[in-house]
Design a protein around this motif. Structure first.
Motif, short mmCIF file in Angstrom:
data_model
loop_
_atom_site.label_atom_id
_atom_site.label_comp_id
_atom_site.label_asym_id
_atom_site.label_seq_id
_atom_site.Cartn_x
_atom_site.Cartn_y
_atom_site.Cartn_z
N THR A 13 0.88 -1.17 0.00
CA THR A 13 0.00 0.00 0.00
C THR A 13 0.91 1.21 0.00
O THR A 13 1.90 1.23 0.74
CB THR A 13 -0.90 0.04 1.24
N PRO A 14 0.67 2.25 -0.80
CA PRO A 14 1.58 3.40 -0.84
C PRO A 14 1.74 4.03 0.55
O PRO A 14 0.75 4.21 1.27
CB PRO A 14 0.90 4.36 -1.82
N PRO A 15 2.97 4.36 0.93
CA PRO A 15 3.20 4.89 2.28
C PRO A 15 2.45 6.18 2.58
O PRO A 15 2.03 6.40 3.71
CB PRO A 15 4.72 5.09 2.34
N LEU A 16 2.26 7.02 1.57
CA LEU A 16 1.56 8.27 1.80
C LEU A 16 0.11 8.03 2.20
O LEU A 16 -0.45 8.74 3.03
CB LEU A 16 1.64 9.16 0.56
N GLU A 17 -0.51 7.00 1.63
CA GLU A 17 -1.89 6.68 1.98
C GLU A 17 -1.98 6.15 3.41
O GLU A 17 -2.92 6.47 4.14
CB GLU A 17 -2.45 5.67 0.99
N SER A 33 10.33 8.54 0.98
CA SER A 33 11.34 8.64 -0.07
C SER A 33 10.67 8.68 -1.44
O SER A 33 9.49 8.36 -1.59
CB SER A 33 12.30 7.45 -0.01
N ASP A 34 11.46 9.05 -2.44
CA ASP A 34 10.95 9.05 -3.81
C ASP A 34 11.06 7.67 -4.46
O ASP A 34 10.68 7.49 -5.61
CB ASP A 34 11.69 10.09 -4.66
N GLY A 35 11.61 6.71 -3.72
CA GLY A 35 11.74 5.36 -4.27
C GLY A 35 12.93 5.18 -5.20
O GLY A 35 13.16 4.08 -5.69
N GLY A 36 13.69 6.25 -5.43
CA GLY A 36 14.84 6.18 -6.33
C GLY A 36 16.07 5.61 -5.65
O GLY A 36 16.02 5.14 -4.51
N PRO A 37 17.22 5.67 -6.33
CA PRO A 37 18.43 5.03 -5.80
C PRO A 37 18.91 5.63 -4.48
O PRO A 37 19.56 4.94 -3.70
CB PRO A 37 19.46 5.24 -6.92
N ASN A 38 18.61 6.90 -4.24
CA ASN A 38 19.05 7.52 -2.99
C ASN A 38 18.03 7.42 -1.88
O ASN A 38 18.33 7.72 -0.73
CB ASN A 38 19.39 9.00 -3.23
N GLY A 39 16.82 7.01 -2.21
CA GLY A 39 15.77 6.89 -1.21
C GLY A 39 14.88 5.70 -1.52
O GLY A 39 13.78 5.84 -2.04
N ARG A 40 15.34 4.53 -1.22
CA ARG A 40 14.64 3.30 -1.60
C ARG A 40 13.60 2.87 -0.57
O ARG A 40 12.75 2.03 -0.86
CB ARG A 40 15.66 2.17 -1.78
N VAL A 41 13.66 3.42 0.63
CA VAL A 41 12.83 2.95 1.74
C VAL A 41 12.07 4.12 2.37
O VAL A 41 12.64 5.20 2.57
CB VAL A 41 13.68 2.25 2.81
N SER A 42 10.80 3.91 2.67
CA SER A 42 9.99 4.85 3.43
C SER A 42 9.58 4.20 4.75
O SER A 42 9.57 2.97 4.87
CB SER A 42 8.73 5.27 2.66
N TRP A 43 9.21 5.05 5.73
CA TRP A 43 8.81 4.57 7.05
C TRP A 43 7.57 5.32 7.49
O TRP A 43 7.43 6.52 7.24
CB TRP A 43 9.92 4.81 8.08
N VAL A 44 6.67 4.62 8.18
CA VAL A 44 5.47 5.24 8.76
C VAL A 44 5.32 4.70 10.18
O VAL A 44 5.53 3.50 10.44
CB VAL A 44 4.21 4.92 7.93
N GLY A 45 4.97 5.60 11.12
CA GLY A 45 4.77 5.17 12.49
C GLY A 45 3.95 6.18 13.27
O GLY A 45 3.58 7.25 12.76
N ALA A 46 3.65 5.84 14.52
CA ALA A 46 2.92 6.73 15.42
C ALA A 46 3.08 6.20 16.84
O ALA A 46 3.57 5.09 17.07
CB ALA A 46 1.44 6.80 15.06
N ALA A 108 6.68 0.34 17.26
CA ALA A 108 6.01 -0.18 16.07
C ALA A 108 6.29 0.75 14.89
O ALA A 108 6.14 1.97 15.00
CB ALA A 108 4.50 -0.28 16.30
N LEU A 109 6.73 0.17 13.77
CA LEU A 109 6.99 0.93 12.56
C LEU A 109 6.64 0.08 11.34
O LEU A 109 6.70 -1.16 11.38
CB LEU A 109 8.47 1.33 12.44
N LEU A 110 6.28 0.76 10.26
CA LEU A 110 6.12 0.12 8.96
C LEU A 110 7.27 0.54 8.06
O LEU A 110 7.57 1.73 7.93
CB LEU A 110 4.80 0.53 8.30
N ARG A 111 7.91 -0.44 7.43
CA ARG A 111 9.01 -0.20 6.50
C ARG A 111 8.54 -0.54 5.09
O ARG A 111 8.12 -1.67 4.82
CB ARG A 111 10.22 -1.07 6.86
N PHE A 112 8.61 0.43 4.18
CA PHE A 112 8.14 0.28 2.80
C PHE A 112 9.38 0.21 1.89
O PHE A 112 10.13 1.18 1.79
CB PHE A 112 7.28 1.47 2.38
#
Length: 431
Positions: A13-17, A33-46, A108-112
């Motif tokens: 599921t897209p991390p922004l959603e 991240s933009d998903g490119g070579p310098n930013g392959r991973v995004s994180w979401v948490g609370a 707790a964290l989500l790694r995309f």
């Protein structure tokens, strides 16, 4: 599987959603991240279980990171002024009374992982499995990440263009007098949001042109929104690799492809911009050497063109092997604030910056993550706005700077700050 670390594999599921579904919670976090070579991973948490906010001791500003229990799944924000204070001495608080250091631990964290379109729900601590399932539950709360209307009702410069060009003229004169080689001088803007708007609206608008190190972070009545393209540091304790990627040199993007290519070629060929980048590469080599094995500091890539939504940049990459016993606190202490947004020599540049600017607060500080494996990723907080809530609602402050060198033209440097602030301005008040 370690009993204090549990991971669950989840469909994409897209991390922004996902972030949109929990954006109002305490500690809401999206490292996008933009998903490119310098930013392959995004994180979401609370809902962090440990929060530390406050001033720091200038002699050891990152001592909190050495405390037990703050070595992984920790997010931190170090304000620029926390690192500049040894050069500037005590100063008034930054707008919004932003603290020197904010730390929060997330059980707790989500790694995309963008290349594989996979998600991991990661839980840590004595109830790691329950934490992982709590993170997985955020997926069900996802919302469409639609672009809202412009959320700000004001976007006002703190000083005039004439005041900025006068400051640049003074810095050029001080460079000629031998005080330094370069200093980054910034302009600031501020305002407030509509009564029905939230800083997450700004983040949603910026995310349409996501950079490698975008970020949204809410702690109490403070919010950070960033669309930074610049890596400050990465550190992997497994192989002790350190990396920094300073940015120096900027040209505006253009809707006309031919003009856009011309702008990029002009930047690559610019002797001034190349010299400016090389100065900061040397500064960062020296900073990394303080915490690295002798002879291990290497310039891996030099003066490479990278293009983003509104700007082209020149970017260099410096790597090293960290010395035994060196951890994130030592590395940050040796290198903070980032050399690309101070100048050279760093100590004198920070003194000169303080002569022309009030405290910067989060802008050009660093936002960093220690992930579930204790790997550190730290961005430089350019293209960043800080928000705080008072009796009248949400207020914000944002800045853009330019590296001033001996042959800087004050009007051209002022125009460069306009180019750099363009994406933030559009996100706040529209075209």
């Amino acid at each position: 599987m370690s009993p204090d670390r549990v991971t669950l594999a989840l469909p994409w599921t897209p991390p922004l959603e996902v972030a949109a579904g929990i954006a109002g919670q305490e500690g809401a976090l999206c490292l996008l991240s933009d998903g490119g070579p310098n930013g392959r991973v995004s994180w979401v948490g609370a809902d962090p279980d440990v929060i530390q906010v406050g001033p720091v001791d200038p002699r050891d500003p990152f001592i909190a990171l050495r405390q037990a229990g703050l070595e992984r799944q920790v997010v931190g924000l170090a304000a620029y002024d926390a690192g500049a204070r040894p050069a500037t001495g005590p100063r008034a608080a930054a707008a919004g009374d932003w603290p020197d250091l904010m730390l929060a631990r997330y059980p707790a964290l989500l790694r995309f992982h963008h290349p594989s379109l996979t998600i991991q729900a990661i839980g840590t601590g004595p109830d790691a499995e329950a934490q992982a399932r709590r993170a997985a539950g955020w997926i069900a709360r996802s919302k469409a990440a639609t672009r809202p209307s412009a959320p700000a009702v004001q976007f006002n410069g703190e000083t005039s263009e004439a005041a900025y060009t006068s400051a640049v003229t003074d810095v050029v004169a001080r460079i000629a007098a031998g005080e330094m080689f370069q200093a980054n001088i910034a302009r600031a803007w501020g305002g407030r949001l509509r009564d029905d708007a939230d800083p997450f609206d700004v983040f949603l608008r910026l995310a349409q042109g996501a950079a490698p190190y975008g970020a949204f972070w809410r702690l109490g009545d403070r919010v950070l929104v960033s669309n930074s393209p610049e890596l400050f540091l990465t550190f992997d304790p497994a192989d002790r690799r350190l990396e920094t990627r300073p940015i120096k040199g900027t040209r505006a993007r253009d809707v006309d492809p031919d003009q856009d290519a011309t702008n990029a070629a002009d930047l690559v060929a610019s002797a001034k911009d190349r010299a400016e980048n090389l100065m900061i590469v040397d500064l960062m080599r020296n900073d990394l050497a303080r915490v690295s094995e002798p002879g291990s500091v290497v310039v891996e890539r030099l003066l490479m063109l990278e293009s983003f939504a509104t700007v082209h940049h020149l970017v260099s990459t410096v790597v090293s092997t960290a010395s035994d016993g060196v951890g994130p606190a030592n590395i940050l202490e040796a290198t903070f604030p980032p050399g690309s947004i101070t100048g050279a020599p760093k100590h004198q540049a920070m003194k000169v910056i303080a002569d022309h600017e009030p405290p910067r607060g989060p802008w050009c500080g660093s936002l960093f993550l220690l992930d579930d494996r204790a790997r550190m990723t730290a961005s430089v907080l350019i293209r960043t706005a800080s928000f705080w809530r008072d009796a009248e609602g949400w207020r914000f402050r944002t800045l853009a700077g330019a590296g001033i060198v001996a042959d800087s033209d004050p009007d051209a440097e002022c125009a460069e700050t306009d180019t750099k602030i363009l994406a933030i301005r559009r996100a706040l008040i529209g075209p």
